[in-house]
Scaffold this motif. Structure first.
Motif, PDB file in Angstrom:
ATOM      1  N   LEU A 260       0.819  -1.215   0.000  1.00  0.00           N
ATOM      2  CA  LEU A 260       0.000   0.000   0.000  1.00  0.00           C
ATOM      3  C   LEU A 260       0.854   1.268   0.000  1.00  0.00           C
ATOM      4  O   LEU A 260       0.344   2.353  -0.263  1.00  0.00           O
ATOM      5  CB  LEU A 260      -0.935   0.001   1.217  1.00  0.00           C
ATOM      6  N   GLY A 261       2.148   1.153   0.320  1.00  0.00           N
ATOM      7  CA  GLY A 261       3.035   2.310   0.311  1.00  0.00           C
ATOM      8  C   GLY A 261       2.616   3.419   1.264  1.00  0.00           C
ATOM      9  O   GLY A 261       2.424   4.564   0.833  1.00  0.00           O
ATOM     10  N   PRO A 262       2.491   3.131   2.539  1.00  0.00           N
ATOM     11  CA  PRO A 262       1.972   4.135   3.483  1.00  0.00           C
ATOM     12  C   PRO A 262       2.974   5.232   3.810  1.00  0.00           C
ATOM     13  O   PRO A 262       4.187   5.025   3.784  1.00  0.00           O
ATOM     14  CB  PRO A 262       1.691   3.288   4.735  1.00  0.00           C
ATOM     15  N   ASP A 263       2.431   6.402   4.135  1.00  0.00           N
ATOM     16  CA  ASP A 263       3.240   7.462   4.730  1.00  0.00           C
ATOM     17  C   ASP A 263       3.347   7.254   6.237  1.00  0.00           C
ATOM     18  O   ASP A 263       4.354   7.597   6.848  1.00  0.00           O
ATOM     19  CB  ASP A 263       2.615   8.833   4.459  1.00  0.00           C
ATOM     20  N   VAL A 264       2.279   6.700   6.811  1.00  0.00           N
ATOM     21  CA  VAL A 264       2.217   6.404   8.246  1.00  0.00           C
ATOM     22  C   VAL A 264       1.408   5.134   8.431  1.00  0.00           C
ATOM     23  O   VAL A 264       0.432   4.892   7.708  1.00  0.00           O
ATOM     24  CB  VAL A 264       1.531   7.555   9.029  1.00  0.00           C
ATOM     25  N   VAL A 265       1.819   4.321   9.413  1.00  0.00           N
ATOM     26  CA  VAL A 265       1.036   3.155   9.805  1.00  0.00           C
ATOM     27  C   VAL A 265       0.504   3.416  11.204  1.00  0.00           C
ATOM     28  O   VAL A 265       1.255   3.759  12.115  1.00  0.00           O
ATOM     29  CB  VAL A 265       1.870   1.858   9.774  1.00  0.00           C
ATOM     30  N   HIS A 266      -0.803   3.246  11.379  1.00  0.00           N
ATOM     31  CA  HIS A 266      -1.489   3.566  12.639  1.00  0.00           C
ATOM     32  C   HIS A 266      -2.202   2.306  13.110  1.00  0.00           C
ATOM     33  O   HIS A 266      -3.111   1.825  12.444  1.00  0.00           O
ATOM     34  CB  HIS A 266      -2.489   4.694  12.381  1.00  0.00           C
ATOM     35  N   VAL A 267      -1.790   1.766  14.240  1.00  0.00           N
ATOM     36  CA  VAL A 267      -2.277   0.453  14.676  1.00  0.00           C
ATOM     37  C   VAL A 267      -2.935   0.535  16.041  1.00  0.00           C
ATOM     38  O   VAL A 267      -2.514   1.292  16.912  1.00  0.00           O
ATOM     39  CB  VAL A 267      -1.111  -0.575  14.699  1.00  0.00           C
ATOM     40  N   ALA A 268      -3.974  -0.264  16.244  1.00  0.00           N
ATOM     41  CA  ALA A 268      -4.620  -0.378  17.554  1.00  0.00           C
ATOM     42  C   ALA A 268      -3.743  -1.224  18.471  1.00  0.00           C
ATOM     43  O   ALA A 268      -3.130  -2.209  18.045  1.00  0.00           O
ATOM     44  CB  ALA A 268      -5.999  -1.017  17.413  1.00  0.00           C
ATOM     45  N   ALA A 269      -3.667  -0.848  19.738  1.00  0.00           N
ATOM     46  CA  ALA A 269      -2.747  -1.492  20.677  1.00  0.00           C
ATOM     47  C   ALA A 269      -3.120  -2.921  21.021  1.00  0.00           C
ATOM     48  O   ALA A 269      -2.265  -3.712  21.436  1.00  0.00           O
ATOM     49  CB  ALA A 269      -2.662  -0.668  21.968  1.00  0.00           C
ATOM     50  N   GLU A 270      -4.380  -3.262  20.870  1.00  0.00           N
ATOM     51  CA  GLU A 270      -4.839  -4.593  21.266  1.00  0.00           C
ATOM     52  C   GLU A 270      -5.362  -5.329  20.040  1.00  0.00           C
ATOM     53  O   GLU A 270      -6.177  -4.772  19.286  1.00  0.00           O
ATOM     54  CB  GLU A 270      -5.937  -4.454  22.323  1.00  0.00           C
ATOM     55  N   PRO A 271      -4.909  -6.572  19.784  1.00  0.00           N
ATOM     56  CA  PRO A 271      -3.970  -7.367  20.578  1.00  0.00           C
ATOM     57  C   PRO A 271      -2.511  -6.972  20.301  1.00  0.00           C
ATOM     58  O   PRO A 271      -2.197  -6.477  19.210  1.00  0.00           O
ATOM     59  CB  PRO A 271      -4.243  -8.793  20.104  1.00  0.00           C
ATOM     60  N   PRO A 272      -1.611  -7.197  21.268  1.00  0.00           N
ATOM     61  CA  PRO A 272      -0.216  -6.776  21.109  1.00  0.00           C
ATOM     62  C   PRO A 272       0.481  -7.379  19.894  1.00  0.00           C
ATOM     63  O   PRO A 272       1.349  -6.738  19.304  1.00  0.00           O
ATOM     64  CB  PRO A 272       0.438  -7.247  22.414  1.00  0.00           C
ATOM     65  N   ALA A 273       0.088  -8.602  19.520  1.00  0.00           N
ATOM     66  CA  ALA A 273       0.752  -9.267  18.400  1.00  0.00           C
ATOM     67  C   ALA A 273       0.618  -8.463  17.108  1.00  0.00           C
ATOM     68  O   ALA A 273       1.539  -8.438  16.281  1.00  0.00           O
ATOM     69  CB  ALA A 273       0.185 -10.672  18.217  1.00  0.00           C
TER      70      ALA A 273
ATOM     71  N   VAL B  18       0.820   4.042  17.533  1.00  0.00           N
ATOM     72  CA  VAL B  18      -0.040   3.083  18.229  1.00  0.00           C
ATOM     73  C   VAL B  18      -1.143   3.832  18.959  1.00  0.00           C
ATOM     74  O   VAL B  18      -0.877   4.755  19.732  1.00  0.00           O
ATOM     75  CB  VAL B  18       0.764   2.222  19.229  1.00  0.00           C
ATOM     76  N   GLU B  19      -2.370   3.448  18.694  1.00  0.00           N
ATOM     77  CA  GLU B  19      -3.536   4.040  19.353  1.00  0.00           C
ATOM     78  C   GLU B  19      -3.863   3.204  20.588  1.00  0.00           C
ATOM     79  O   GLU B  19      -4.268   2.055  20.485  1.00  0.00           O
ATOM     80  CB  GLU B  19      -4.740   4.042  18.400  1.00  0.00           C
ATOM     81  N   TRP B  20      -3.643   3.788  21.762  1.00  0.00           N
ATOM     82  CA  TRP B  20      -3.810   3.046  23.014  1.00  0.00           C
ATOM     83  C   TRP B  20      -5.073   3.538  23.705  1.00  0.00           C
ATOM     84  O   TRP B  20      -5.072   4.539  24.405  1.00  0.00           O
ATOM     85  CB  TRP B  20      -2.595   3.261  23.916  1.00  0.00           C
ATOM     86  N   TYR B  21      -6.155   2.847  23.496  1.00  0.00           N
ATOM     87  CA  TYR B  21      -7.438   3.262  24.055  1.00  0.00           C
ATOM     88  C   TYR B  21      -7.987   2.124  24.897  1.00  0.00           C
ATOM     89  O   TYR B  21      -8.086   0.999  24.442  1.00  0.00           O
ATOM     90  CB  TYR B  21      -8.419   3.590  22.927  1.00  0.00           C
ATOM     91  N   GLY B  22      -8.350   2.414  26.129  1.00  0.00           N
ATOM     92  CA  GLY B  22      -8.883   1.372  26.983  1.00  0.00           C
ATOM     93  C   GLY B  22      -7.928   0.995  28.084  1.00  0.00           C
ATOM     94  O   GLY B  22      -6.972   1.714  28.384  1.00  0.00           O
ATOM     95  N   ALA B  23      -8.174  -0.151  28.693  1.00  0.00           N
ATOM     96  CA  ALA B  23      -7.431  -0.562  29.880  1.00  0.00           C
ATOM     97  C   ALA B  23      -6.220  -1.422  29.563  1.00  0.00           C
ATOM     98  O   ALA B  23      -5.602  -1.973  30.473  1.00  0.00           O
ATOM     99  CB  ALA B  23      -8.363  -1.324  30.822  1.00  0.00           C
ATOM    100  N   GLU B  24      -5.851  -1.538  28.282  1.00  0.00           N
ATOM    101  CA  GLU B  24      -4.742  -2.412  27.941  1.00  0.00           C
ATOM    102  C   GLU B  24      -3.451  -2.000  28.640  1.00  0.00           C
ATOM    103  O   GLU B  24      -2.587  -2.814  28.896  1.00  0.00           O
ATOM    104  CB  GLU B  24      -4.518  -2.432  26.423  1.00  0.00           C
ATOM    105  N   GLY B  25      -3.340  -0.686  28.958  1.00  0.00           N
ATOM    106  CA  GLY B  25      -2.119  -0.204  29.589  1.00  0.00           C
ATOM    107  C   GLY B  25      -1.884  -0.759  30.975  1.00  0.00           C
ATOM    108  O   GLY B  25      -0.760  -0.725  31.484  1.00  0.00           O
ATOM    109  N   VAL B  26      -2.943  -1.248  31.617  1.00  0.00           N
ATOM    110  CA  VAL B  26      -2.798  -1.825  32.961  1.00  0.00           C
ATOM    111  C   VAL B  26      -2.136  -3.194  32.879  1.00  0.00           C
ATOM    112  O   VAL B  26      -1.538  -3.679  33.840  1.00  0.00           O
ATOM    113  CB  VAL B  26      -4.183  -1.942  33.631  1.00  0.00           C
TER     114      VAL B  26
END
Length: 354
Positions: free
Chosen positions: A82-95, A113-121
């Motif tokens: 796709l030749g991205p300028d930026v890659v933006h990924v959801a934090a969950e799942p970590p894999a 990385v978009e970190w939304y929710g309680a995954e940071g705990v």
């Protein structure tokens, strides 16, 4: 700018706070004319590898909606193509973050990385490793930023971007009703509406009315509690409401009460404050509600039902408004610009892009 989002699940699979947040960012960029792609599990029924929907290109990396080995192996090559300028990924799942990290090395693009929710705990090794992959992590509140920093991430790599509101939509909506106190949230185990009901019962001798917006498994329990407290005749449980209906109630209301015990970003509070409500927030360690009222004259932070009752009484003596222009920083355009500034900064600092 071409932005490639990575999330094995989307709102088309299942709507959660996390998938809704990512969809919001997708739509913000799409609406400004950017080239937006989403790499995900296929949610459409036919066998096409890609689908164009509402100005967004979806790429089915795999058929099953889970981050299995097939998704993780194929993802870097789909992203690179796709030749991205930026890659933006959801934090969950970590894999999927680690797989997206490999994709950015192949594509020579920064990883957000978009970190939304309680995954940071979650202090699992996999989560820490995923956090270390990011060039920049974006969180909805200082609360979530703290959770992410507790994983060992340098604070300079973690930014805060709130959920957006639409100030023009607020301006263009006529007020409805004149409730003295408004509450809005799904009425589930995390709602903590009982705090507000108990506080209102403490000031039952005063002249007030309240509107509760939202439905859920505990609605009947809360209605029964209001009856037991002998305040049911002054509370209107309106159930689920559209965005336009909520705005109209906020513009007609006076005080918005935020009492939820867990909240990574108080979206309804932001809408209500922008619509002129005075904010009364009950502090909880796992809620970011208090962040929106800190330093604001039209805001009160409380720690008990008694303090909540006193704050509601004090807030009720403040003037009524139906718009607060100081919340323009939460408008869709302003929030979109925060994302674009992040992208531009990462591209420039990488030395790979002009």
């Amino acid at each position: 700018m071409r932005v490639v989002f990575v999330s094995v699940e989307t709102v088309h699979h299942r709507e959660t706070e996390t998938t809704a947040r990512l969809q919001t960012v997708v739509e913000l960029l799409r609406d400004a004319g950017h080239d937006v792609h989403v790499c995900c599990a296929r949610w459409w029924e036919d066998g096409r590898d890609a689908l164009e929907r509402d100005g967004v290109s979806y790429h089915g990396v795999t058929v099953e909606p889970e981050a299995g080995r097939s998704f993780l192996v194929r993802l870097p090559f789909v992203v690179r193509a796709l030749g991205p300028d930026v890659v933006h990924v959801a934090a969950e799942p970590p894999a999927q973050v680690r797989a997206a990290g490999l994709a950015t090395r192949l594509s020579r693009a920064p990883l957000v990385v978009e970190w939304y929710g309680a995954e940071g705990v979650d202090g699992r090794w996999a989560t820490r490793r995923a956090a270390a992959r990011a060039d920049r992590i974006l969180a909805p509140s200082r609360l979530v930023r703290t959770w992410v920093r507790e994983l060992g991430v340098d604070g300079d790599r973690v930014g805060v971007v709130p959920n957006p509101i639409d100030v023009d939509a607020i301006r263009g909506t006529e007020p409805t009703g004149d409730a003295d106190v408004v509450y809005a949230r799904r009425l589930d185990e995390g709602a903590n509406l009982e705090s507000l009901l108990l506080a209102l019962a403490e000031v039952r001798t005063r002249d007030w009315t309240a509107t509760v917006i939202g439905d859920g498994p505990r609605r009947g329990e809360y209605e029964a509690l209001a009856s037991d407290l002998r305040i049911a005749d002054r509370i209107d449980f309106v159930g689920a409401a559209s965005r336009e209906e909520k705005i109209a109630i906020y513009r007609g209301g006076h005080v918005f009460a935020q009492t939820a015990e867990f909240c990574v970003f108080p979206t309804e509070l932001a809408w209500a404050l922008a619509a002129g409500c005075v904010g009364v927030v009950e502090y909880h360690a796992d809620s970011s509600g208090h962040e929106l009222i800190e330093g604001r004259e039209r805001g009160f932070r409380t720690t008990s039902e008694t303090e909540l009752a006193e704050a509601i009484a004090r807030a009720g003596r403040m003037d009524r408004r139906d718009l607060d222009e100081t919340f323009a920083d939460f408008d869709r355009g302003a929030v979109r610009e925060r994302y674009l500034e992040t992208y531009r900064e990462l591209r420039e600092s990488s030395g790979l892009f002009s």
